[in-house]
Design an enzyme around this catalytic site. Structure first.
Site, PDB file in Angstrom:
ATOM      1  N   ASP A 104       4.502 -14.440  -0.105  1.00  0.00           N
ATOM      2  CA  ASP A 104       4.068 -14.037   2.334  1.00  0.00           C
ATOM      3  C   ASP A 104       3.517 -13.823   2.166  1.00  0.00           C
ATOM      4  O   ASP A 104       2.415 -12.651   1.504  1.00  0.00           O
ATOM      5  CB  ASP A 104       6.278 -13.933   2.203  1.00  0.00           C
ATOM      6  CG  ASP A 104       7.682 -14.515   1.709  1.00  0.00           C
ATOM      7  OD1 ASP A 104       6.718 -15.642   1.273  1.00  0.00           O
ATOM      8  OD2 ASP A 104       8.013 -13.198   1.252  1.00  0.00           O
TER       9      ASP A 104
HETATM   10  N1  URA Z   1       9.705 -13.109  -2.937  1.00  0.00           N
HETATM   11  C1  URA Z   1       9.307 -12.841  -1.820  1.00  0.00           C
HETATM   12  O1  URA Z   1      10.444 -12.585  -1.098  1.00  0.00           O
HETATM   13  N2  URA Z   1       8.208 -13.144  -1.635  1.00  0.00           N
HETATM   14  C2  URA Z   1       7.239 -13.223  -2.235  1.00  0.00           C
HETATM   15  O2  URA Z   1       5.862 -12.820  -1.489  1.00  0.00           O
HETATM   16  C3  URA Z   1       7.186 -12.966  -3.363  1.00  0.00           C
HETATM   17  C4  URA Z   1       8.477 -12.758  -4.248  1.00  0.00           C
END
Ligand code: URA
Length: 234
Positions: A104
């Site tokens: 993310d």
């Molecule tokens: N899980 C998440 O919620 N975000 C990420 O970036 C990676 C794994």
């Protein structure tokens, strides 16, 4: 046969304009003779191209590790936001590197890139169940019930069922989480399913690979030994 300047770009010597300057400066030899003409056609399988005394191998397989900072989206391009591609050194931006999976925008830590489509596919295949380890800070405290619910395989709020995962509380509002799949916002959604809001997330490990001292925002190429190690987890 291909143009010498294209071969140099594909080998990671630099961008098109950097390669032009490199050639002009007389830093390249082809089969031992200085060459300044980028339009010259060469056969990469037969010629030896040397830049500053080092032989170039053409478009080789690369696997790169980035310690991703927050604020960059995992995408090869985006009309309005900074992408992780901008964190790669300029000469590598032309080597067809693609992010392996996704972090993310707010998530930091280990993100791999490769130009080997087959390896990319295997690394992100749900069937391979490559373990990924995250450090999370969160509101609320993880309980023994939460640990057991992760181990049993959580059902998210939208009824998505997750594979069994590992939740290890490591301090007040801090946990280590190991998952074997890569669903959208997976860790945040798993924690939310147990009533905990993630406020910070970092991926620390993928397969056998760790960040191993790589600073935030830095990238480095994996060695052949590290690639072999990664392939062992597939
Ligand atoms: N899980 C998440 O919620 N975000 C990420 O970036 C990676 C794994």
């Amino acid at each position: 046969m291909e143009r010498l300047d294209k071969f140099l770009c594909d080998s990671g010597a630099g961008t098109r304009s950097q390669v032009k300057a490199i050639l002009k400066a007389g830093r390249v030899t082809v089969d031992g003779k200085a060459e300044t003409d980028g339009s010259r056609k060469i056969d990469p399988a037969l010629c030896t191209v040397v830049l500053d005394g080092e032989a170039l191998g053409g478009k080789r397989r690369m696997v790169v590790m980035l310690n991703k900072p927050a604020g960059f989206v995992t995408a090869t391009e985006d009309p309005s936001q900074q992408t992780v591609m901008e964190l790669l050194p300029k000469p590598w931006q032309h080597l067809d590197l693609k992010p392996v999976g996704r972090l993310d925008k707010a998530t930091e830590g280990l993100l791999l890139f490769t130009n080997d489509g087959e390896l990319l596919h295997r690394l992100i295949s749900p069937k391979k169940e490559v373990p990924k380890v995250y450090y999370a800070r969160h509101e609320g405290q993880a309980s023994a019930d939460d640990v057991a619910a992760f181990a049993a395989g959580l059902t998210l709020r939208d009824d998505t069922v997750c594979l069994p995962a590992r939740l290890e509380p490591i301090g007040p509002g801090e946990s280590r989480i190991t998952v074997r799949e890569g669903k959208y916002h997976q860790v945040r959604r798993m924690m939310a399913a147990r009533g905990m809001t993630v406020t910070y997330l970092e991926r620390q490990q993928e397969g056998a690979l760790t960040l191993d001292g790589l600073s935030r925002g830095q990238v480095r190429e994996l060695t052949e030994e590290e690639i072999a190690l990664l392939e062992q987890s597939l």
